[in-house]
Design a protein around this motif. Structure first.
Motif, mmCIF file in Angstrom:
data_model
loop_
_atom_site.group_PDB
_atom_site.id
_atom_site.type_symbol
_atom_site.label_atom_id
_atom_site.label_comp_id
_atom_site.label_asym_id
_atom_site.label_seq_id
_atom_site.Cartn_x
_atom_site.Cartn_y
_atom_site.Cartn_z
ATOM 1 N N ALA A 111 0.830 -1.212 0.000
ATOM 2 C CA ALA A 111 0.000 0.000 0.000
ATOM 3 C C ALA A 111 0.858 1.253 0.000
ATOM 4 O O ALA A 111 0.362 2.358 0.221
ATOM 5 N N LEU A 112 2.149 1.083 -0.271
ATOM 6 C CA LEU A 112 3.101 2.203 -0.224
ATOM 7 C C LEU A 112 3.620 2.565 -1.606
ATOM 8 O O LEU A 112 4.600 3.319 -1.722
ATOM 9 N N ASP A 113 3.006 2.054 -2.669
ATOM 10 C CA ASP A 113 3.582 2.219 -4.011
ATOM 11 C C ASP A 113 3.554 3.654 -4.516
ATOM 12 O O ASP A 113 4.316 4.001 -5.421
ATOM 13 N N THR A 114 2.714 4.533 -3.959
ATOM 14 C CA THR A 114 2.698 5.935 -4.407
ATOM 15 C C THR A 114 3.527 6.838 -3.497
ATOM 16 O O THR A 114 3.524 8.068 -3.682
ATOM 17 N N PHE A 115 4.233 6.234 -2.550
ATOM 18 C CA PHE A 115 5.036 7.015 -1.600
ATOM 19 C C PHE A 115 6.505 6.602 -1.670
ATOM 20 O O PHE A 115 6.843 5.536 -2.172
ATOM 21 N N GLY A 150 -1.454 11.584 -2.396
ATOM 22 C CA GLY A 150 -2.541 10.749 -1.916
ATOM 23 C C GLY A 150 -2.554 10.590 -0.406
ATOM 24 O O GLY A 150 -1.771 11.208 0.330
ATOM 25 N N THR A 151 -3.453 9.726 0.055
ATOM 26 C CA THR A 151 -3.622 9.458 1.479
ATOM 27 C C THR A 151 -3.107 8.067 1.807
ATOM 28 O O THR A 151 -3.416 7.095 1.097
ATOM 29 N N LEU A 152 -2.335 7.979 2.852
ATOM 30 C CA LEU A 152 -1.787 6.694 3.277
ATOM 31 C C LEU A 152 -2.895 5.875 3.938
ATOM 32 O O LEU A 152 -3.553 6.337 4.877
ATOM 33 N N SER A 153 -3.108 4.687 3.447
ATOM 34 C CA SER A 153 -4.177 3.834 3.971
ATOM 35 C C SER A 153 -3.769 3.199 5.293
ATOM 36 O O SER A 153 -2.601 3.222 5.699
ATOM 37 N N ARG A 154 -4.759 2.620 5.963
ATOM 38 C CA ARG A 154 -4.475 1.930 7.231
ATOM 39 C C ARG A 154 -3.524 0.757 7.011
ATOM 40 O O ARG A 154 -2.663 0.486 7.846
ATOM 41 N N ALA A 155 -3.667 0.070 5.880
ATOM 42 C CA ALA A 155 -2.761 -1.041 5.579
ATOM 43 C C ALA A 155 -1.323 -0.546 5.395
ATOM 44 O O ALA A 155 -0.359 -1.200 5.823
ATOM 45 N N GLY A 156 -1.152 0.632 4.766
ATOM 46 C CA GLY A 156 0.190 1.198 4.608
ATOM 47 C C GLY A 156 0.801 1.589 5.940
ATOM 48 O O GLY A 156 1.996 1.378 6.177
ATOM 49 N N ILE A 157 -0.019 2.187 6.814
ATOM 50 C CA ILE A 157 0.466 2.528 8.166
ATOM 51 C C ILE A 157 0.881 1.260 8.901
ATOM 52 O O ILE A 157 1.915 1.221 9.592
ATOM 53 N N ARG A 186 1.780 16.503 6.778
ATOM 54 C CA ARG A 186 0.664 15.828 7.413
ATOM 55 C C ARG A 186 1.177 14.680 8.258
ATOM 56 O O ARG A 186 2.079 13.949 7.859
ATOM 57 N N SER A 187 0.609 14.509 9.437
ATOM 58 C CA SER A 187 0.971 13.414 10.322
ATOM 59 C C SER A 187 -0.175 12.417 10.413
ATOM 60 O O SER A 187 -1.345 12.806 10.504
ATOM 61 N N TRP A 188 0.172 11.122 10.372
ATOM 62 C CA TRP A 188 -0.826 10.070 10.566
ATOM 63 C C TRP A 188 -0.762 9.503 11.984
ATOM 64 O O TRP A 188 -1.252 8.400 12.237
ATOM 65 N N GLY A 189 -0.150 10.225 12.877
ATOM 66 C CA GLY A 189 -0.167 9.843 14.281
ATOM 67 C C GLY A 189 0.887 8.820 14.668
ATOM 68 O O GLY A 189 1.752 8.440 13.885
ATOM 69 N N PHE A 196 -3.057 -3.272 14.728
ATOM 70 C CA PHE A 196 -3.400 -3.811 13.412
ATOM 71 C C PHE A 196 -3.485 -5.339 13.421
ATOM 72 O O PHE A 196 -3.324 -5.985 12.380
ATOM 73 N N ARG A 197 -3.743 -5.915 14.570
ATOM 74 C CA ARG A 197 -3.798 -7.369 14.666
ATOM 75 C C ARG A 197 -4.917 -7.950 13.793
ATOM 76 O O ARG A 197 -4.850 -9.110 13.381
ATOM 77 N N ASP A 198 -5.957 -7.146 13.514
ATOM 78 C CA ASP A 198 -7.042 -7.631 12.654
ATOM 79 C C ASP A 198 -6.616 -7.738 11.193
ATOM 80 O O ASP A 198 -7.331 -8.350 10.388
ATOM 81 N N LEU A 199 -5.461 -7.148 10.850
ATOM 82 C CA LEU A 199 -4.971 -7.209 9.467
ATOM 83 C C LEU A 199 -3.974 -8.334 9.234
ATOM 84 O O LEU A 199 -3.467 -8.486 8.122
ATOM 85 N N ALA A 200 -3.695 -9.121 10.259
ATOM 86 C CA ALA A 200 -2.721 -10.207 10.108
ATOM 87 C C ALA A 200 -3.282 -11.312 9.224
ATOM 88 O O ALA A 200 -4.469 -11.676 9.322
ATOM 89 N N ALA A 201 -2.427 -11.843 8.346
ATOM 90 C CA ALA A 201 -2.826 -12.983 7.520
ATOM 91 C C ALA A 201 -3.011 -14.208 8.408
ATOM 92 O O ALA A 201 -2.552 -14.251 9.554
ATOM 93 N N ASP A 202 -3.676 -15.209 7.894
ATOM 94 C CA ASP A 202 -3.939 -16.424 8.670
ATOM 95 C C ASP A 202 -2.630 -17.048 9.131
ATOM 96 O O ASP A 202 -1.712 -17.282 8.335
ATOM 97 N N GLY A 203 -2.560 -17.313 10.417
ATOM 98 C CA GLY A 203 -1.373 -17.962 10.980
ATOM 99 C C GLY A 203 -0.215 -17.031 11.273
ATOM 100 O O GLY A 203 0.830 -17.479 11.716
ATOM 101 N N VAL A 204 -0.376 -15.730 11.026
ATOM 102 C CA VAL A 204 0.695 -14.762 11.243
ATOM 103 C C VAL A 204 0.512 -14.097 12.602
ATOM 104 O O VAL A 204 -0.579 -13.592 12.918
#
Length: 208
Positions: A111-115, A150-157, A186-189, A196-204
């Motif tokens: 999700a960082l390809d434009t940065f 653009g805006t950095l997505s939650r996945a990129g953060i 701009r700061s994303w905090g 971001f534990r809800d974004l972990a792939a299965d078994g990760v």
């Protein structure tokens, strides 16, 4: 009565050839000296040898440092091992961006390809801000400075935060992300990977 003539005087007369002893040529003297040295060495029990092959010259081996970066598989965080020149925070972030442009597997994305990574800054937590669960261990906040449209997505953060936390758990307690340009900064905090534990792939299992 005839007087005897001196042969030396006779040899000194004009027109009379004088026989001279010729010196040996220089190469002949050098060859004789070389033969003498060889015979001398042989007499001392030292046998001359030719050029010997002692094997391959020493080669400096390079062992790269391996770090774990987080890319995306179907929108979820997937850890990938990538070689890096050093394990500094700046090199780790550079490796994350580079792996996103050339992922080791075609199914992996970013999700960082434009940065682009611009800089990193480390600040120390104040004495009053120390985490009690870590005792007196000194911690730091890493500010990752990027540039891009653009805006950095939650996945990129999550990619940035979890990559740093995975490799710097002992020293970097949180990651702050700032876009310096274009436009207004701009700061994303400030974040930890636990968010971001809800974004972990299965078994990760993600770092804290």
């Amino acid at each position: 009565m005839r007087a005897h003539r001196d042969p030396a005087r006779k040899a000194g007369r004009p027109g009379t050839a004088v026989r001279r002893t010729e010196r040996p040529a220089r190469p002949a003297r050098w060859l004789a000296a070389a033969l003498t040295a060889v015979l001398t060495l042989g007499g001392c029990g030292i046998a001359p040898t030719g050029v010997q092959d002692r094997g391959r010259p020493p080669v400096i081996s390079y062992s790269p440092t391996w770090v774990t970066v987080y890319l995306l598989r179907d929108g979820r965080l997937e850890p990938v091992r990538i070689p890096v020149g050093s394990d500094t925070a700046s090199d780790i972030i550079d490796t994350l961006f580079r792996a996103g442009k050339q992922p080791p597997e075609p199914e992996l994305t970013t999700a960082l390809d434009t940065f682009r990574h611009y800089d990193t800054e480390t600040t120390r937590y104040a004495e009053s801000g120390r985490r009690k669960d870590l005792g007196d261990t000194t911690g730091y906040r890493l500010n990752v400075i990027i540039s891009g449209e653009g805006t950095l997505s939650r996945a990129g953060i999550a990619q940035l935060t979890c990559t740093i936390r995975q490799n710097k758990q002992e020293s970097i307690w949180s990651v702050e992300i700032t876009r310096l340009f274009p436009g207004e900064p701009r700061s994303w905090g400030e974040h930890t990977c636990f968010e971001f534990r809800d974004l972990a792939a299965d078994g990760v299992r993600l770092p804290p």
